[in-house]
Every structure is written in structure tokens, then in C-alpha cells.
Scaffold this motif. Structure first.
Motif, PDB file in Angstrom:
ATOM      1  N   THR A 108      -6.284   0.566  -7.872  1.00 24.91           N
ATOM      2  CA  THR A 108      -5.223   0.808  -6.890  1.00 24.91           C
ATOM      3  C   THR A 108      -4.845   2.281  -6.869  1.00 24.91           C
ATOM      4  N   ARG A 165      -7.391   4.134  -4.812  1.00 20.81           N
ATOM      5  CA  ARG A 165      -7.177   3.954  -3.365  1.00 20.81           C
ATOM      6  C   ARG A 165      -6.012   4.817  -2.882  1.00 20.81           C
ATOM      7  N   SER A 166      -4.931   4.867  -3.652  1.00 24.05           N
ATOM      8  CA  SER A 166      -3.772   5.673  -3.256  1.00 24.05           C
ATOM      9  C   SER A 166      -4.098   7.158  -3.279  1.00 24.05           C
ATOM     10  N   ASN A 174       2.625   1.717  -3.438  1.00 18.67           N
ATOM     11  CA  ASN A 174       1.715   2.254  -4.452  1.00 18.67           C
ATOM     12  C   ASN A 174       1.419   3.729  -4.206  1.00 18.67           C
ATOM     13  N   ARG A 187       0.833  -1.208   0.000  1.00 24.28           N
ATOM     14  CA  ARG A 187       0.000   0.000   0.000  1.00 24.28           C
ATOM     15  C   ARG A 187       0.868   1.258   0.000  1.00 24.28           C
TER      16      ARG A 187
END
Length: 393
Positions: free
Chosen positions: A37, A40-41, A8, A5
Motif C-alpha cells: 500500500t 502504491r501511495s 493512505n 486510497r
């Protein structure tokens, strides 16, 4: 070790820093990370207050529209300081290197060490003014060799207070912010590489010729820094009669001393370079040119630069001689880098100190190290932008 996480998140932030503003889709294309992804980042960076959604809506494809993302520029600020033997120059800039303040003030060179420390701290705080609470990092450039091992300065005869073994530590305590210190020529080179005459030259060098002789060297965009700060201290080379140091043959004070020793009167070092200089001065000028050629040669063989930038008070007198120096280098080495005068003028060091401060802040935010060397990009700290910030001060 970072988890996936965090990796990224940092990749997304790095891509945005290098290609801002950008949409989520564009970031996914730049990083090769899946759209989900990236989202989310981005959500994480939005929550941290590092990234914001702009109000501008852009079309990405037929029937689809997306919001661009950008860095929150006023999230934090940095200060770059160039402490010179005659003047101190300061720039305060936001996270995208946009200057909000720039100034130049005489350096109180006669102050005792403790008072000079307090003067520096007060001047930095006054420059930042209303944004001081948001200042994260300060970089201070100084004359002389700066040891990163024990935070001491040597070879600074024109500002002896800074050679006290406790000076830099005292400055950091008084300023009360994370700080980094380096030779002023190193910061000047960093400034010229990002916003001045050495743009686009990953291997570059800076020679500052004024009260003293300073040199900064860079390979692949990174400033070369030895443990004791002696890289590029070419002024210490004993090349003159009876071991006279090179610095004494090309600096302002050295020119005046050598003229006096020869029975010649100069009101200012610049008179040595006048077109109507008499025979005695022409001989002295020949010695200067030979000494400078030694510096240029040593600089060239040290880092094989594409560009050597000349800065400092003496550099302004050398503009008409640059082609001659380049030809002499070609005769000696069969090659010659470009030789240019500093585009940022007297503010090269302060601009470079801002860049160095931003590098420290970017690293703390999680920007990938390999990308930091090319940041910040754009035209935020060109000579025109610095002049504009000075006019508003």
C-alpha cells in the motif's frame, strides 16, 4: 469523506514530511501501512510531483538496498511578510522552509491607503522574482488586532491605513495569491516556536515591545486566535492613572511622552534603561517595570507558558533585567516561565508568516492536520539561514 486510497496517500505524505528523507520500508514502519500500500501511495505522490526519489542509495538490510524519498522542495514557494510601522521584512521560502530571499526595507508609512496596497503587492512580487509563478501562499503580519471574521484591523495607531475596512481585501486582490492575515506578534511567536527561543515549548507566549505592544499566545503549539483578534491585546488594559492604557506605559512612544510630562528629556527610549540614569528617570523606570510585570503576569495566567519571548526594540534594553522580572513573577505567582529575548531578532514575524503560509500549503497537499502544527521541522529558517538569505539578496 475521503476514500481509503486518499487516507493512505495522506498518511504516507505526512510520515515523509515528518521524517524526511525516508525509504518506503521506513514509511511503512512509521505508518503501520503495508509495504504494498505504501508503494502504491508513493507512486501516486511521484506522479503528482510532490515526492521524488533521491539519487542516494542506502542499505536497509543485508543484500537489500533501497532508494530514499524526499519532498520536491521547489514544487511551490511561500512568502512571509511582516508589515511594521517602521520597516517591512519579507522572506521567500520553498516547500521545506528553506529561504531563497530575505530583505528589510523602510515602510512608506505616509503613503495613502491605495498606494500602500500597491506598494505591498509590488514589493512581494519583486521579492519572489523568478519564482513568483510558483508562489502558492502569502501571509502578512500587521500591527493591531486582526479580525478573521470580516478581515479588518483595529488598534493600529502607528499605521492607520491598515484600519480601513477595505484594506486587507484590497491587498489580497492586488497580490493575486491565496493569503492569510494576522497580528504581527502572533506570527513572531510562531517563528520563535519553530526556529527560535521558544523551540520545544508547546505552551509559549511572545511580547513585542516597540512602537506598540503586541502579544501572541500559544497552547499545545497552536496560536490562540479569537474571532475579532483581541486575544492578547493586553496593551488596552487601563491600569495607569486615570485609566491610562498599559500600552502607553511600556512602549517607545509612551516612554517619551511620560518623560516629557515629568519634565525629563530623553532622546530615545533606550536612555530610560541606562545604568547611570538619574533619580527622575529611576522613578519613571519603576513605573515601567511595574507595568511590564502586569503584562508578564497577564501573559502567564492566560496560557501558562513554558517560555515568554520578548521582542521589539525595547526588548534589547531589558536583557540585564530578565532575572529580576522572573523573580518578581515567582513572588507573585509562585512560578515563572523562562523569559528570553527573540533569537530571530527583527525577523521573528516574517519567519512566522512563512511557517503559517507553509501550514496552509501543507493542508492543501493533504498532510494530516494533527501533524501540521509541528511542521516544518529542521533548521531551515534559523537566524543564520535568514542572514545568509539576506546577504544573497
Amino acid at each position: 469523506m475521503q476514500d481509503t486510497r486518499a487516507i493512505n496517500r495522506n498518511a504516507v505524505l505526512t510520515a515523509l514530511m515528518g521524517s524526511r528523507p525516508a525509504s518506503r520500508k521506513q514509511i511503512a514502519e512509521l505508518t503501520g501501512i503495508s509495504a504494498a500500500t505504501v508503494t502504491r501511495s508513493v507512486d501516486q505522490l511521484l506522479a503528482e510531483g510532490i515526492v521524488r526519489e533521491t539519487t542516494e542509495i542506502v542499505s536497509e538490510a543485508r543484500g537489500r538496498r533501497a532508494v530514499e524519498l524526499d519532498i520536491v522542495a521547489d514544487r511551490s514557494y511561500v512568502v512571509g511578510v511582516d508589515l511594521g510601522a517602521s520597516n517591512t521584512r519579507i522572506i521567500v521560502a520553498d516547500l521545506l522552509a528553506r529561504p531563497v530571499f530575505a530583505s528589510e526595507t523602510p515602510t512608506p508609512t505616509t503613503m495613502p491607503e491605495a498606494e500602500l496596497v500597491e506598494w505591498i503587492a509590488a514589493t512581494v512580487r519583486e521579492a519572489a522574482a523568478d519564482v513568483w509563478d510558483s508562489v502558492e501562499h502569502v501571509c502578512l503580519g500587521l500591527p493591531g488586532a486582526v479580525s478573521q471574521r470580516d478581515l479588518t484591523v483595529s488598534n493600529a495607531p502607528n499605521l492607520l491605513q491598515v484600519e480601513s475596512p477595505t484594506f486587507l481585501a484590497a491587498v489580497q486582490r492586488a497580490v493575486g495569491r491565496a493569503m492569510h492575515f494576522d497580528n504581527d506578534a502572533n506570527y513572531a511567536l510562531l517563528g520563535e516556536m519553530h526556529y527560535g527561543a521558544a523551540r520545544g515549548a508547546p505552551n509559549a507566549a511572545m511580547l513585542t515591545i516597540g512602537f506598540g505592544l503586541g502579544a501572541g499566545l500559544a497552547i499545545e503549539g497552536r496560536i490562540l486566535q479569537g474571532e475579532r483578534g483581541l486575544i492578547g491585546e493586553f496593551g488596552q488594559l487601563p491600569i495607569g492613572p486615570l485609566g491610562t492604557r498599559l500600552e502607553h506605559m511600556v512602549t517607545g512612544g509612551g516612554i517619551l511622552r511620560r518623560a516629557a510630562e515629568a519634565g525629563l528629556h530623553l532622546d530615545a527610549p533606550a536612555e530610560l534603561f541606562a545604568d547611570d540614569a538619574g533619580p527622575g528617570l529611576l522613578s519613571l523606570r519603576g513605573h515601567f517595570d511595574q507595568a511590564l510585570l502586569v503584562v508578564l503576569t497577564a501573559t502567564t495566567v492566560s496560557c501558562d507558558p513554558q517560555t515568554i519571548v520578548l521582542g521589539g526594540g525595547i526588548a534589547n534594553s531589558l536583557i540585564s533585567s530578565i532575572d529580576r522580572y522572573r523573580i518578581a513573577l515567582e513572588q507573585n505567582l509562585r512560578i515563572s516561565p523562562d523569559i528570553a529575548t527573540a533569537e530571530l531578532g527583527d525577523f521573528s514575524g516574517a519567519v512566522g508568516a512563512v511557517v503559517a503560509s507553509l501550514h496552509a500549503v501543507y493542508a492543501g497537499l493533504g498532510v494530516e492536520e494533527v501533524a501540521i502544527v509541528s511542521l516544518p521541522n529542521g533548521d531551515a529558517l534559523t537566524a543564520d539561514q535568514v542572514a545568509r538569505a539576506r546577504s544573497l539578496a
